[in-house]
Scaffold this motif. Structure first.
Motif, mmCIF file in Angstrom:
data_model
loop_
_atom_site.group_PDB
_atom_site.id
_atom_site.type_symbol
_atom_site.label_atom_id
_atom_site.label_comp_id
_atom_site.label_asym_id
_atom_site.label_seq_id
_atom_site.Cartn_x
_atom_site.Cartn_y
_atom_site.Cartn_z
ATOM 1 N N GLU A 121 -18.761 8.328 -13.259
ATOM 2 C CA GLU A 121 -19.063 7.418 -12.151
ATOM 3 C C GLU A 121 -18.073 7.681 -11.014
ATOM 4 O OE1 GLU A 121 -19.306 2.606 -11.174
ATOM 5 O OE2 GLU A 121 -18.991 3.319 -13.233
ATOM 6 N N PRO A 122 -18.563 8.060 -9.823
ATOM 7 C CA PRO A 122 -17.653 8.300 -8.699
ATOM 8 C C PRO A 122 -17.080 6.982 -8.183
ATOM 9 C CG PRO A 122 -19.921 8.446 -7.966
ATOM 10 C CD PRO A 122 -19.972 8.266 -9.463
ATOM 11 N N GLY A 123 -16.020 7.086 -7.410
ATOM 12 C CA GLY A 123 -15.413 5.889 -6.839
ATOM 13 C C GLY A 123 -13.977 6.156 -6.452
ATOM 14 N N GLY A 124 -13.239 5.081 -6.190
ATOM 15 C CA GLY A 124 -11.844 5.222 -5.786
ATOM 16 C C GLY A 124 -11.051 3.977 -6.112
ATOM 17 N N ALA A 125 -9.740 4.128 -6.187
ATOM 18 C CA ALA A 125 -8.851 3.001 -6.468
ATOM 19 C C ALA A 125 -7.459 3.336 -5.968
ATOM 20 C CB ALA A 125 -8.812 2.693 -7.964
ATOM 21 N N SER A 126 -6.715 2.312 -5.573
ATOM 22 C CA SER A 126 -5.316 2.464 -5.167
ATOM 23 C C SER A 126 -4.435 1.999 -6.318
ATOM 24 C CB SER A 126 -5.033 1.647 -3.902
ATOM 25 O OG SER A 126 -5.780 2.156 -2.810
ATOM 26 N N ILE A 127 -3.702 2.942 -6.913
ATOM 27 C CA ILE A 127 -2.952 2.707 -8.144
ATOM 28 C C ILE A 127 -1.461 2.832 -7.847
ATOM 29 C CG2 ILE A 127 -2.711 3.435 -10.557
ATOM 30 C CD1 ILE A 127 -5.379 4.921 -10.234
ATOM 31 N N PRO A 128 -0.607 1.992 -8.454
ATOM 32 C CA PRO A 128 0.844 2.156 -8.256
ATOM 33 C C PRO A 128 1.280 3.583 -8.592
ATOM 34 C CG PRO A 128 0.388 0.090 -9.373
ATOM 35 C CD PRO A 128 -0.921 0.826 -9.304
ATOM 36 N N GLY A 129 1.752 4.317 -7.585
ATOM 37 C CA GLY A 129 1.975 5.752 -7.735
ATOM 38 C C GLY A 129 3.084 6.119 -8.703
ATOM 39 N N LEU A 130 4.245 5.494 -8.571
ATOM 40 C CA LEU A 130 5.368 5.850 -9.427
ATOM 41 C C LEU A 130 5.135 5.412 -10.872
ATOM 42 C CD1 LEU A 130 8.295 5.015 -6.977
ATOM 43 C CD2 LEU A 130 7.404 7.265 -7.588
ATOM 44 N N ARG A 131 4.432 4.289 -11.070
ATOM 45 C CA ARG A 131 4.088 3.868 -12.427
ATOM 46 C C ARG A 131 3.128 4.877 -13.060
ATOM 47 N NH1 ARG A 131 4.182 -1.111 -14.557
ATOM 48 N NH2 ARG A 131 6.209 -1.116 -13.498
ATOM 49 N N LEU A 132 2.185 5.359 -12.270
ATOM 50 C CA LEU A 132 1.237 6.356 -12.768
ATOM 51 C C LEU A 132 1.961 7.649 -13.145
ATOM 52 C CD1 LEU A 132 -1.806 6.845 -13.229
ATOM 53 C CD2 LEU A 132 -1.919 7.743 -10.898
ATOM 54 N N PHE A 133 2.927 8.038 -12.332
ATOM 55 C CA PHE A 133 3.711 9.238 -12.630
ATOM 56 C C PHE A 133 4.500 9.065 -13.922
ATOM 57 C CE2 PHE A 133 7.880 11.411 -12.113
ATOM 58 C CZ PHE A 133 7.428 12.712 -12.254
ATOM 59 N N ILE A 179 0.823 -1.205 0.000
ATOM 60 C CA ILE A 179 0.000 0.000 0.000
ATOM 61 C C ILE A 179 0.860 1.259 0.000
ATOM 62 C CG2 ILE A 179 -0.178 0.018 2.519
ATOM 63 C CD1 ILE A 179 -2.802 1.199 -0.078
ATOM 64 N N LEU A 180 2.085 1.168 0.525
ATOM 65 C CA LEU A 180 2.948 2.341 0.610
ATOM 66 C C LEU A 180 3.546 2.730 -0.742
ATOM 67 C CD1 LEU A 180 4.833 1.645 3.959
ATOM 68 C CD2 LEU A 180 2.713 2.900 3.576
ATOM 69 N N SER A 181 3.375 1.896 -1.752
ATOM 70 C CA SER A 181 3.833 2.242 -3.099
ATOM 71 C C SER A 181 2.675 2.697 -3.985
ATOM 72 C CB SER A 181 4.521 1.039 -3.753
ATOM 73 O OG SER A 181 3.602 -0.029 -3.926
ATOM 74 N N HIS A 182 1.482 2.819 -3.405
ATOM 75 C CA HIS A 182 0.291 3.169 -4.171
ATOM 76 C C HIS A 182 -0.187 4.582 -3.853
ATOM 77 C CE1 HIS A 182 0.312 -1.066 -5.003
ATOM 78 N NE2 HIS A 182 -0.789 -0.996 -5.726
ATOM 79 N N ALA A 183 -0.834 5.180 -4.843
ATOM 80 C CA ALA A 183 -1.520 6.458 -4.663
ATOM 81 C C ALA A 183 -3.016 6.185 -4.644
ATOM 82 C CB ALA A 183 -1.176 7.417 -5.794
ATOM 83 N N ARG A 184 -3.693 6.709 -3.643
ATOM 84 C CA ARG A 184 -5.142 6.542 -3.556
ATOM 85 C C ARG A 184 -5.816 7.652 -4.352
ATOM 86 N NH1 ARG A 184 -8.859 2.617 -2.963
ATOM 87 N NH2 ARG A 184 -10.872 3.542 -2.454
ATOM 88 N N VAL A 185 -6.613 7.269 -5.348
ATOM 89 C CA VAL A 185 -7.327 8.214 -6.205
ATOM 90 C C VAL A 185 -8.819 8.018 -5.978
ATOM 91 C CG1 VAL A 185 -7.726 8.994 -8.569
ATOM 92 C CG2 VAL A 185 -5.489 8.081 -7.924
ATOM 93 N N SER A 186 -9.518 9.089 -5.648
ATOM 94 C CA SER A 186 -10.968 9.005 -5.467
ATOM 95 C C SER A 186 -11.613 10.257 -6.035
ATOM 96 C CB SER A 186 -11.324 8.851 -3.982
ATOM 97 O OG SER A 186 -10.842 9.945 -3.233
ATOM 98 N N VAL A 187 -12.829 10.087 -6.546
ATOM 99 C CA VAL A 187 -13.545 11.200 -7.158
ATOM 100 C C VAL A 187 -15.005 11.127 -6.737
ATOM 101 C CG1 VAL A 187 -14.063 9.928 -9.289
ATOM 102 C CG2 VAL A 187 -13.940 12.430 -9.335
ATOM 103 N N THR A 188 -15.623 12.288 -6.529
ATOM 104 C CA THR A 188 -17.017 12.361 -6.094
ATOM 105 C C THR A 188 -17.912 12.807 -7.246
ATOM 106 O OG1 THR A 188 -16.815 14.671 -5.393
ATOM 107 C CG2 THR A 188 -16.250 12.973 -3.767
ATOM 108 N N ASP A 189 -19.226 12.721 -7.012
ATOM 109 C CA ASP A 189 -20.197 13.168 -8.019
ATOM 110 C C ASP A 189 -20.019 14.638 -8.366
ATOM 111 O OD1 ASP A 189 -21.650 10.811 -8.533
ATOM 112 O OD2 ASP A 189 -22.692 11.010 -6.618
ATOM 113 N N SER A 190 -19.616 15.428 -7.378
ATOM 114 C CA SER A 190 -19.478 16.872 -7.587
ATOM 115 C C SER A 190 -18.200 17.247 -8.326
ATOM 116 C CB SER A 190 -19.523 17.594 -6.239
ATOM 117 O OG SER A 190 -18.472 17.138 -5.400
ATOM 118 N N GLY A 191 -17.340 16.258 -8.625
ATOM 119 C CA GLY A 191 -16.124 16.525 -9.382
ATOM 120 C C GLY A 191 -14.908 16.831 -8.537
#
Length: 390
Positions: free
Chosen positions: A65-77, A29-41
Motif C-alpha cells: 500500500e503506497p503512502g507516507g508518514a513523518s517518523i521520528p528520525g533519530l529514533r528510527l535510526f 517536524i525538524l526531528s522527523h524523517a518523511r518516508v513515502s513510497v509509491t506503487d512502483s516501489g
C-alpha cells in the motif's frame, strides 16, 4: 502505507540523512524523517533543519500500500542500528501510529499528523537559473575536504571561519578554510571549462561535514555532482541529494596573506618530523604547545619547556635547509596537519619576518614524473602563524 525493505538498505540511508537532524529542535517536524513510497516501489526519505535538506531515493520490491508518514528520525535510526543485518523490515501505518516489524521484534511509533506533517513530501532540489555545476570523484572531494576541514573553526568569531570556501575557475577547483591562526588550501587542477571569472561560494560547516560523510560512505570512483547557485549549494552522490543555503558573506582575499618572497626553505621526512614532534609535545602540552624549531647544518633540533621548567630536546636530519633559522610553532597544530597529509616529505617555508610559515606537501619522487606530464594530484598548502618568543 505498507512496505518491506532490507535492514541493510534502510540503515545505509538512515545513517546519512539523520546527520542533518539535531536532537534538540524548536519545531517537532525538524526531528522527523518523511518516508513515502509509491506503487512502483520508489521509496523517498527526507530530513531537514531548515537551512539544509537531504533526500534519499531507493527502490523497494514489496509495496502493498503506497503512502507516507513523518517518523521520528533519530529514533528510527536507533531501531535499525540494533536490528540484525539480514532481516527484512516491514513498515505499516495504523491511524496515528506506525508498526515496524522485523522477525520477532515489533516497534510502534507515533507519527506526526496535521498540516505540518508532510512539508517535505515530493521535495526535489531544483538548481537556480544561474547555477554552475562541477563533477568530481567522491575520493578526490573527500581528500580535499579532509585536508581543509582541519583548519575550519568551530566557534563563530567570524561567519567565514565556520565555513569552507569553494572556489572555481577555468583552471582549478579549490577548497579553503581558516580559523585565523591557520589557513588550509587544497587545489585540484581541473576547473570548469569556459568559466572566465573566478567564482567563490561560502558553504556552512555543518554542510561541509555532511558532504565529507557522504563521500566517505560512497565508492571512491563514484561521481559527485556539485551545483552552486547564488543562494544555494547542492551535492548529489548516488541515491543522496543534499541541498543547503550558502552563507551570505564575502570570503576574505586569502591570497593576500601569503608572503610574496620566501627567504627560508626546509624539507624533511613527514613521518620522522611527526615522531619527533610527538616527543616534544610530551612537555610542550603544558606550555601552549610551543615548540622551537632550530635548523642548522641540515639538522632540525626541537626544543620545548613546560611551565614547571621540564625540558625536552630532540631532532631529525633534514633533506634541505636553505639557511639557519629558528622558528616557534604550535606543535599540536602541526601534528594535526601532518596526520592529514599523505606525502613522504613536507616542505616548510617562511618569509624574512618569521611571522608565518607555509607547510606544503611535495612529491616524494619527483624525478619519476615525465616533464610536462599532466597531473590530477591535489596540491595542499597550509599557512600557519608562528608563535612569539616572549
Amino acid at each position: 502505507m505498507k512496505f518491506s525493505v532490507p535492514q541493510t538498505d534502510m540503515f545505509k540511508v538512515l545513517s546519512q540523512i539523520t546527520g542533518v537532524l539535531e536532537r534538540t529542535q524548536t519545531r517537532d517536524i525538524l526531528s522527523h524523517a518523511r518516508v513515502s513510497v509509491t506503487d512502483s516501489g520508489e521509496l523517498t526519505m527526507s530530513c531537514t533543519d531548515i537551512t539544509m535538506t537531504m533526500v534519499a531515493q531507493l527502490e523497494v520490491e514489496h509495496v502493498e500500500e503506497p503512502g507516507g508518514a513523518s517518523i521520528p528520525g533519530l529514533r528510527l535510526f536507533d531501531i535499525f542500528r540494533k536490528l540484525p543485518s539480514d532481516e527484512a523490515v516491514t513498515f505499516e501505518t495504523a491511524e496515528e501510529m506506525i508498526n515496524i516489524t522485523a522477525g520477532r521484534s515489533e516497534f510502534r511509533l507515533n507519527v506526526m499528523t496535521g498540516p505540518n506533517s508532510n512539508v517535505l513530501e515530493g521535495y526535489a532540489a531544483k538548481p537556480p537559473d544561474d547555477h554552475i555545476q562541477y563533477t568530481i570523484t567522491a575520493a578526490k572531494l573527500r581528500e580535499m575536504l579532509m585536508y581543509t576541514n582541519s583548519a575550519m573553526g568551530t566557534k563563530e568569531a567570524r561567519r567565514y571561519m565556520v565555513a569552507t570556501c569553494f572556489e572555481l575557475n577555468s583552471e582549478h577547483f579549490r577548497t579553503v578554510s581558516t580559523e585565523a591562526s591557520i589557513l588550509a588550501m587544497a587545489t585540484f587542477p581541473n576547473g570548469v571549462e569556459g568559466l572566465d571569472e573566478t567564482k567563490q561560494y561560502v558553504v556552512p560547516r555543518k554542510t561541509v561535514l555532511q558532504v565529507t560523510s557522504m563521500c566517505t560512505a560512497a565508492a571512491g570512483n563514484e561521481q559527485v555532482k556539485l551545483t552552486f547557485g547564488s543562494n544555494h549549494f547542492s551535492a548529489s552522490i548516488g541515491m543522496f541529494t543534499l541541498t543547503s543555503n550558502l552563507l551570505d558573506t564575502k570570503y576574505p582575499v586569502y591570497q593576500n596573506v601569503f608572503p610574496d618572497e620566501l627567504s627560508w626553505t626546509m624539507v624533511c621526512d613527514r613521518e620522522g618530523l611527526r615522531d619527533a614532534l610527538e616527543r616534544a609535545e610530551v612537555v610542550a602540552v603544558d606550555a601552549s604547545h610551543r615548540v622551537v624549531l632550530d635548523c642548522a647544518d641540515d639538522v632540525l633540533t626541537m626544543r620545548a619547556a613546560s611551565t614547571r621548567n621540564d625540558r625536552v630536546e630532540t631532532g631529525i636530519a633534514l633533506d634541505v635547509c636553505s639557511s639557519e633559522r629558528k622558528v616557534s610553532i604550535n606543535g599540536e597544530r602541526v601534528l594535526r596537519i601532518l596526520s592529514n597529509l599523505k606525502g613522504a616529505r613536507v616542505e616548510f617555508t617562511s618569509d624574512a619576518s618569521d611571522l608565518q610559515a607555509n607547510i606544503k606537501v611535495i612529491d616524494s619522487q619527483p624525478d619519476e614524473k615525465p616533464a610536462g606530464a599532466s597531473s590530477d594530484a591535489i596540491d595542499i598548502t597550509y599557512l600557519m602563524a608562528t608563535m612569539s618568543d616572549r
